[in-house]
Design a protein around this motif. Structure first.
Motif, PDB file in Angstrom:
ATOM      1  N   UNK A   1       0.852  -1.191   0.000  1.00 50.47           N
ATOM      2  CA  UNK A   1       0.000   0.000   0.000  1.00 50.47           C
ATOM      3  C   UNK A   1       0.885   1.237   0.000  1.00 50.47           C
ATOM      4  N   UNK A   2       0.559   2.172  -0.876  1.00 47.42           N
ATOM      5  CA  UNK A   2       1.302   3.422  -0.978  1.00 47.42           C
ATOM      6  C   UNK A   2       0.342   4.587  -0.826  1.00 47.42           C
ATOM      7  N   UNK A   3       0.686   5.524   0.070  1.00 49.23           N
ATOM      8  CA  UNK A   3      -0.114   6.719   0.308  1.00 49.23           C
ATOM      9  C   UNK A   3       0.779   7.939   0.116  1.00 49.23           C
ATOM     10  N   UNK A   4       0.310   8.914  -0.632  1.00 46.32           N
ATOM     11  CA  UNK A   4       1.068  10.136  -0.846  1.00 46.32           C
ATOM     12  C   UNK A   4       0.181  11.358  -0.758  1.00 46.32           C
ATOM     13  N   UNK A   5       0.680  12.414  -0.116  1.00 41.42           N
ATOM     14  CA  UNK A   5      -0.059  13.671   0.033  1.00 41.42           C
ATOM     15  C   UNK A   5       0.873  14.839  -0.269  1.00 41.42           C
ATOM     16  N   UNK A   6       0.312  15.885  -0.862  1.00 43.03           N
ATOM     17  CA  UNK A   6       1.079  17.106  -1.121  1.00 43.03           C
ATOM     18  C   UNK A   6       0.157  18.309  -0.996  1.00 43.03           C
ATOM     19  N   UNK A   7       0.572  19.285  -0.215  1.00 41.01           N
ATOM     20  CA  UNK A   7      -0.163  20.540  -0.080  1.00 41.01           C
ATOM     21  C   UNK A   7       0.782  21.678  -0.431  1.00 41.01           C
ATOM     22  N   UNK A   8       0.357  22.550  -1.355  1.00 42.21           N
ATOM     23  CA  UNK A   8       1.224  23.627  -1.824  1.00 42.21           C
ATOM     24  C   UNK A   8       0.481  24.959  -1.785  1.00 42.21           C
TER      25      UNK A   8
END
Length: 516
Positions: A254-261
């Motif tokens: 399982x791979x989880x990725x988040x990005x807030x810019x």
């Protein structure tokens, strides 16, 4: 002018000092090391249509140090009057590796000169009378990084800078015009990564920041008119990534990725009424299962964004709306090295898609498209026919249309609905190898047609290409060809039965490579 973020300025100076100081330590560590090893490649290619290219690369490894440098040049005369393309490139870098980490730097430069092809015969005389019609593009990049290992942690930071410059001169009946564009982007990217295990589950965790400064200057000059514009943009992003490996019979992952810019503009550059893209979020979720030794399945869902980094629009160089993309995909793979097959079903939704619209005149402008979606299926298969023979096949079916839009109906113009390809590979004795393939493209609609008023279609076509190579000691010789059946087919048809550009006719190429 907005002040530069203090954290970015301080970190930039610290990284440069660290990168300059650590090579001395590496040289001292490797003072009594073994002799170095040097490798290199030289290659040249000649082809029809006035095309030729050369490339040289050299690398050296010694005592944990690696040095690389490469240069290349390319010229393409093309089949169309008035169209010549030149490219020159250089890249080089160095890296030092030690037990406690590694560090290095790289730099590259690319220069391109392009003379414009004429889409219609009346313009040929105009181009001949105005040879200054030219597009020139230059880009320079440089980066330095430091990475440190502390137990199960990796600490790293990278500083990069990119400079671009473009100059376009257009010949017109009322005189010549010139457009210029230059930009500079600096980015600092610190990272922290940890490998571990919790209750039998392997973990790979990464946390990072992206701090960016971006500025550009653009202008346009014509007889009796001129104008220019400048813009500055700053952004800071936080990203998180977690990968879990559960092990066991099905080996789920399982791979989880988040990005807030967050983005920030100079007040003078802010569009009227504010901006709808000052805060952007992206995420990615992926999972896979190994159901059997030769059968695996996966699923993926993601959301991504893109911000206009040009500003060359009809709205007076004002920023475009931010592009938003949503993807969903499921697939399966079965087989082994002898025979395998995979299938994936995908769906893609785009809002405010950023495109360069050439239909708005010779200069063209960037703009946003209305909401659209693309749903489809892709199938790939590979089969080992014998010890020296292999066959690969691919089929892709896509339904592209506008979503929740007044002109919903026909397929989106210039998006191929069906693509199919078949390729046969052969590996012989004495370093010989060859492959031949055929690609077929189903008929598609002309563009740009959003109202369904143009029912004409670009005809379906098939092309054949192939190559034969032979190794003779340190030399490798190759003969390759594309569009071997000399099929006349379109590369672009942006108007309804107008502004049609043909792809290359039959193209034969010979090349030689020497490795030492």
């Amino acid at each position: 002018m907005m002040p530069a973020p203090p954290a970015l300025t301080i970190a930039t100076r610290a990284l440069l000092l660290c990168a300059l100081a650590m090579p001395a330590c590496a040289q001292q560590q490797g003072a009594d090391g073994a002799a170095g090893v040097t490798h290199g490649d030289l290659s040249a290619e000649l082809a029809q249509g006035g095309q030729h290219s050369v490339r040289g690369a050299l690398s050296r490894e010694q005592d944990g140090m690696t040095l690389d440098v490469a240069m290349d040049g390319l010229r393409n005369g093309n089949y169309r009057d008035g169209s010549v393309f030149h490219q020159r490139g250089f890249n080089g870098g160095a890296e030092w590796t030690m037990r406690q980490g590694r560090f290095g730097f790289s730099a590259d430069q690319l220069n391109q000169d392009t003379r414009y092809p004429a889409p219609e015969a009346p313009f040929l005389a105009l181009l001949a009378a105005r040879p200054e019609d030219l597009y020139r593009y230059e880009v320079r990049r440089a980066s330095a990084f430091v990475q440190r290992y502390v137990g199960k942690f990796e600490l790293g930071v990278e500083l990069s800078q990119r400079e671009k410059r473009a100059t376009a001169r257009y010949a017109g009946e009322d005189g010549s015009s010139e457009s210029t564009y230059s930009s500079r982007r600096r980015q600092l990217a610190p990272r922290l990564r940890h490998y571990g295990k919790v209750g039998g589950v392997g973990t790979d965790t990464e946390v990072g920041l992206d701090l960016m400064q971006w500025q550009r200057s653009s202008g346009r000059a014509m007889t009796g008119r001129d104008g220019d514009a400048q813009r500055r943009q700053y952004s800071r992003a936080l990203l998180l990534r977690e990968e879990l490996a559960f092990g066991g019979a099905y080996a789920p992952r399982l791979l989880l990725g988040l990005r807030h810019e967050q983005f920030q503009l100079d007040p003078a550059d802010m569009p009227a009424g504010g901006s709808d893209w000052e805060n952007q979020n992206a995420w990615d979720v992926q999972g896979s299962l190994q159901l059997r030794p030769q059968l695996s399945v996966y699923a993926r869902a993601a959301r991504s964004y893109r911000i206009d980094d040009d500003g060359y629009t009809r709205a007076g160089y004002r920023p475009l709306a931010g592009q938003l993309r949503r993807d969903m995909e499921v697939g399966a793979t079965v087989g082994d090295a002898a025979r395998s097959a995979s299938v994936r079903v995908f769906s893609e939704r785009l809002s405010n898609q950023i495109v360069f619209d050439q239909s708005l005149g010779q200069l063209g402008f960037a703009g946003n498209l209305d909401p659209s979606r693309r749903d489809g299926i892709a199938i790939e298969a590979s089969l080992a026919l014998a010890r020296d023979w292999r066959l690969d096949a691919q089929l892709r079916q896509v339904h592209a249309r506008y979503d929740d839009y007044a002109y919903d109906g026909p397929d989106i113009a210039l998006v191929p609905k069906t693509l199919a390809s078949l390729r046969l590979y052969w590996t012989g004795q004495g370093g010989a190898s060859a492959d031949v393939g055929v690609q077929w493209l189903r008929a598609l609609r002309y563009g740009p047609d959003f109202a369904g008023s143009c029912l004409a279609q670009v005809p379906a076509f098939a092309t054949v290409d192939g190559r034969y190579a032979r190794k003779l000691g340190a030399w490798e010789l190759e003969l390759a060809g594309s569009n071997l059946a000399n099929r006349r087919h379109y590369g672009d048809a942006p108007g309804c039965r107008s502004s049609i550009y043909l792809n290359d006719a039959r193209q034969l190429r010979v090349s030689a490579r020497y490795h030492f």
